[in-house]
Write a protein that holds these residues in place. Structure first.
Motif, PDB file in Angstrom:
ATOM      1  N   PHE A 172      49.551  28.756  34.843  1.00 19.19           N
ATOM      2  CA  PHE A 172      49.029  29.511  35.965  1.00 19.19           C
ATOM      3  C   PHE A 172      48.716  30.459  35.545  1.00 19.19           C
ATOM      4  O   PHE A 172      46.986  30.618  35.879  1.00 19.19           O
ATOM      5  N   ARG A 221      49.453  27.860  44.693  1.00 19.41           N
ATOM      6  CA  ARG A 221      50.990  28.270  44.127  1.00 19.41           C
ATOM      7  C   ARG A 221      51.275  28.643  45.089  1.00 19.41           C
ATOM      8  O   ARG A 221      52.889  28.314  44.463  1.00 19.41           O
ATOM      9  N   LEU A 222      51.282  29.892  45.779  1.00 18.14           N
ATOM     10  CA  LEU A 222      52.498  30.701  46.118  1.00 18.14           C
ATOM     11  C   LEU A 222      52.941  29.232  47.166  1.00 18.14           C
ATOM     12  O   LEU A 222      54.597  29.304  47.658  1.00 18.14           O
ATOM     13  N   SER A 246      42.854  42.479  52.822  1.00 23.54           N
ATOM     14  CA  SER A 246      42.408  43.326  51.767  1.00 23.54           C
ATOM     15  C   SER A 246      43.088  44.310  52.678  1.00 23.54           C
ATOM     16  O   SER A 246      43.145  45.481  51.302  1.00 23.54           O
ATOM     17  N   SER A 251      37.916  37.953  56.457  1.00 23.33           N
ATOM     18  CA  SER A 251      36.760  38.360  55.855  1.00 23.33           C
ATOM     19  C   SER A 251      36.356  37.067  55.380  1.00 23.33           C
ATOM     20  O   SER A 251      36.008  37.183  53.999  1.00 23.33           O
ATOM     21  N   LEU A 305      54.529  33.018  39.649  1.00 25.56           N
ATOM     22  CA  LEU A 305      54.087  31.432  40.226  1.00 25.56           C
ATOM     23  C   LEU A 305      54.103  31.149  38.827  1.00 25.56           C
ATOM     24  O   LEU A 305      53.868  29.844  39.036  1.00 25.56           O
ATOM     25  N   SER A 307      41.871  42.555  42.851  1.00 21.36           N
ATOM     26  CA  SER A 307      43.296  43.078  43.400  1.00 21.36           C
ATOM     27  C   SER A 307      44.111  41.493  42.956  1.00 21.36           C
ATOM     28  O   SER A 307      45.847  41.457  43.018  1.00 21.36           O
ATOM     29  N   SER A 308      43.540  40.938  43.519  1.00 23.10           N
ATOM     30  CA  SER A 308      44.792  38.988  43.419  1.00 23.10           C
ATOM     31  C   SER A 308      45.446  39.154  42.278  1.00 23.10           C
ATOM     32  O   SER A 308      46.028  38.362  41.812  1.00 23.10           O
ATOM     33  N   LEU A 324      37.854  31.682  45.170  1.00 17.33           N
ATOM     34  CA  LEU A 324      38.790  30.917  44.812  1.00 17.33           C
ATOM     35  C   LEU A 324      39.633  31.698  44.401  1.00 17.33           C
ATOM     36  O   LEU A 324      40.639  30.834  44.513  1.00 17.33           O
ATOM     37  N   VAL A 325      39.695  31.908  43.699  1.00 21.25           N
ATOM     38  CA  VAL A 325      41.094  32.619  42.915  1.00 21.25           C
ATOM     39  C   VAL A 325      41.716  32.864  43.930  1.00 21.25           C
ATOM     40  O   VAL A 325      43.062  32.676  43.570  1.00 21.25           O
ATOM     41  N   ASP A 326      41.800  33.374  45.499  1.00 20.01           N
ATOM     42  CA  ASP A 326      42.919  33.803  46.130  1.00 20.01           C
ATOM     43  C   ASP A 326      42.848  32.650  46.849  1.00 20.01           C
ATOM     44  O   ASP A 326      44.243  32.243  47.120  1.00 20.01           O
ATOM     45  N   LYS A 352      43.876  29.624  44.993  1.00 18.54           N
ATOM     46  CA  LYS A 352      44.626  29.427  43.845  1.00 18.54           C
ATOM     47  C   LYS A 352      45.391  29.905  44.273  1.00 18.54           C
ATOM     48  O   LYS A 352      46.924  29.309  43.454  1.00 18.54           O
ATOM     49  N   VAL A 353      45.894  31.063  44.230  1.00 14.28           N
ATOM     50  CA  VAL A 353      46.986  31.641  44.628  1.00 14.28           C
ATOM     51  C   VAL A 353      47.785  31.470  45.517  1.00 14.28           C
ATOM     52  O   VAL A 353      49.393  31.174  45.472  1.00 14.28           O
ATOM     53  N   LYS A 371      46.756  41.862  51.776  1.00 13.16           N
ATOM     54  CA  LYS A 371      46.171  41.126  50.149  1.00 13.16           C
ATOM     55  C   LYS A 371      46.586  42.435  49.324  1.00 13.16           C
ATOM     56  O   LYS A 371      45.739  43.554  50.068  1.00 13.16           O
ATOM     57  N   PRO A 372      47.280  41.824  48.264  1.00 12.48           N
ATOM     58  CA  PRO A 372      47.101  40.906  47.668  1.00 12.48           C
ATOM     59  C   PRO A 372      48.422  39.832  48.715  1.00 12.48           C
ATOM     60  O   PRO A 372      50.178  40.596  48.173  1.00 12.48           O
ATOM     61  N   VAL A 373      48.453  38.544  48.700  1.00 10.39           N
ATOM     62  CA  VAL A 373      49.914  38.062  49.588  1.00 10.39           C
ATOM     63  C   VAL A 373      51.254  38.183  48.287  1.00 10.39           C
ATOM     64  O   VAL A 373      50.843  37.667  46.828  1.00 10.39           O
ATOM     65  N   LYS A 374      52.550  38.087  48.375  1.00 10.84           N
ATOM     66  CA  LYS A 374      53.232  37.656  47.876  1.00 10.84           C
ATOM     67  C   LYS A 374      54.718  36.618  48.134  1.00 10.84           C
ATOM     68  O   LYS A 374      54.587  36.271  49.199  1.00 10.84           O
ATOM     69  N   GLN A 393      53.577  39.377  39.902  1.00 10.57           N
ATOM     70  CA  GLN A 393      53.359  37.982  40.779  1.00 10.57           C
ATOM     71  C   GLN A 393      53.181  37.074  40.298  1.00 10.57           C
ATOM     72  O   GLN A 393      53.975  35.779  40.504  1.00 10.57           O
ATOM     73  N   ILE A 451      44.735  31.646  36.682  1.00  8.67           N
ATOM     74  CA  ILE A 451      43.856  32.609  37.401  1.00  8.67           C
ATOM     75  C   ILE A 451      43.372  33.519  36.915  1.00  8.67           C
ATOM     76  O   ILE A 451      42.393  33.728  37.460  1.00  8.67           O
ATOM     77  N   GLN A 492      51.023  42.870  40.865  1.00  2.60           N
ATOM     78  CA  GLN A 492      50.617  42.264  41.228  1.00  2.60           C
ATOM     79  C   GLN A 492      50.018  40.841  39.953  1.00  2.60           C
ATOM     80  O   GLN A 492      50.573  39.566  40.175  1.00  2.60           O
TER      81      GLN A 492
END
Lengths: 166, 213
Positions: A56, B42-43, B119, B89, A48, A103-104, B34-36, B38-39, B140-143, A44, A60, A41
């Motif tokens: 970035f 961006r994705l 997740s 969730s 980005l 995990s993210s 928040l982290v997710d 942002k990701v 998750k995590p989504v790619k 990944q 993050i 990850q």
């Protein structure tokens, strides 16, 4: 003539330094993956990052640090109460959040301890939870130090590259 | 003449109306982390989508104008969303609750594809979401590859909709001169960023639902 020679030699040694730094950065990053601190990850996330968003990954990861520290504080509070009054559902929800954000960003070892932690919550195993909390704090501290080192190395490399005149 | 060019001329104009403003997909992403957020933002941006990110199901409904607050209701034209991606969730309204609410709505909103992200790989959860009408369920995590695949699918869905209404021709790789004089002429494809729309005969990505099971 001597001046030019001198300049040329300086440039070469600067390039040597940069090459050296690059190699060290690659080795260090590699070791983090090998030791399980980071997983795919993290790669990944690097995909980005580009010229339009050059910071970035650092951004993050910084958000992750803030999030994790907040959650670890909350977890400590949740588990500091009398054992009989531990709200396992609340603890589980907090661990779930931490598991998600780790995990993210690819913080694999932190994520793994979160999984074990959640099992203890399900079993309402107080000792297991307390142990897991300690472990998470340790793993978090480790990965934080390592990532900060990584970013510092990247920054230094970038600066060194920039100092080589064209 | 390249196959892609022939296709460009055969695309129905219908597609022009679907995405909001510029010819790009507008995605509404919902996540309490928040982290997710942002990701995912961006994705989606890197995949050339217009993105709106909100932190809860309630906010999502507000944004869509579905929160029942008459004061905030604006004509749906001003908020056009092509896809909703929501975390499962979340405190308060879960992604599943949000999915249900949207599918209970009037025709326009009910048709917006909703994708659930989670997740946790729980079969019953996945089934429940798909049964309720979720387009896909992403782990998750989504790619980046997930987003690309999703985008291709949505874009193709929009093209198919237009094709149904406008073109009765068979979907064969007909590169003969006759195909160039088709009434549904449009150069809109050149303004679309996804190159995958140029290959409608590639395997359907509907299998995405099964890929998680």
């Amino acid at each position: 003539m001597r001046e030019k020679e001198k300049e040329r030699k300086e440039e070469i040694s600067k390039m040597d330094v940069v090459t050296q730094m690059q190699r060290q950065l690659i080795q260090y990053t590699s070791s983090l993956f090998q030791e399980g601190f980071l997983d795919d990850q993290f790669n990944q996330l690097q995909q980005l990052q580009d010229e339009s968003n050059p910071e970035f990954v650092v951004e993050i990861v910084t958000l992750f640090f803030e999030d994790a520290e907040r959650l670890l504080n909350e977890l400590s509070k949740s588990l500091q109460v009398e054992q009989e009054s531990i709200d396992f559902r609340k603890v589980d929800a907090q661990v779930h959040q931490l598991k998600g954000s780790s995990s993210s960003i690819g913080a694999q070892r932190v994520q793994r301890v979160c999984i074990a932690f959640r099992n203890f919550c399900e079993q309402q195993n107080v000792e297991g939870c307390l142990k897991s909390l300690q472990e998470i704090k340790q793993e978090y501290s480790l990965v934080k130090t390592k990532l900060e080192t990584l970013f510092k190395m990247e920054k230094q490399l970038f600066a060194a590259r920039g100092s080589i005149s064209r | 003449m390249a196959g892609g060019e022939v296709l460009r001329q055969n695309l129905p104009e219908k597609l022009e109306e679907s995405p909001s403003g510029a010819n790009e997909l507008h995605v509404l992403a919902v996540d309490d982390s928040l982290v997710d957020r942002k990701v995912i933002e961006r994705l989606l941006k890197i995949s050339s989508c217009k993105v709106t990110v909100v932190e809860s199901g309630t906010r999502a409904l507000q944004y869509l104008g579905l929160d029942g607050d008459k004061k905030s209701s604006i004509g749906f034209d001003s908020v056009k969303v092509n896809l909703i991606m929501t975390d499962y969730s979340m405190p308060g309204m879960t992604g599943y609750d949000l999915l249900k609410k949207i599918k209970q709505e009037s025709s326009v909103f009910r048709e917006i594809p909703v994708v659930i992200m989670s997740s946790e790989n729980i079969l019953t959860r996945i089934d429940r979401c798909l049964e309720e009408g979720a387009e896909d369920f992403l782990l998750k995590p989504v790619k980046l590859s997930d987003v690309r695949r999703l985008k291709d699918f949505i874009m193709r869905g929009e093209v198919k909709e237009g094709e149904k209404r406008c073109c009765k021709r068979s979907r064969s790789e007909d590169c003969s001169p006759s195909s160039m004089t088709h009434p549904c002429d449009s150069s809109l494809l050149s303004s679309l960023s996804s190159s995958s729309v140029l290959s409608p005969l590639s395997p359907s990505t509907l299998s995405s639902k099964k890929s998680r099971l």
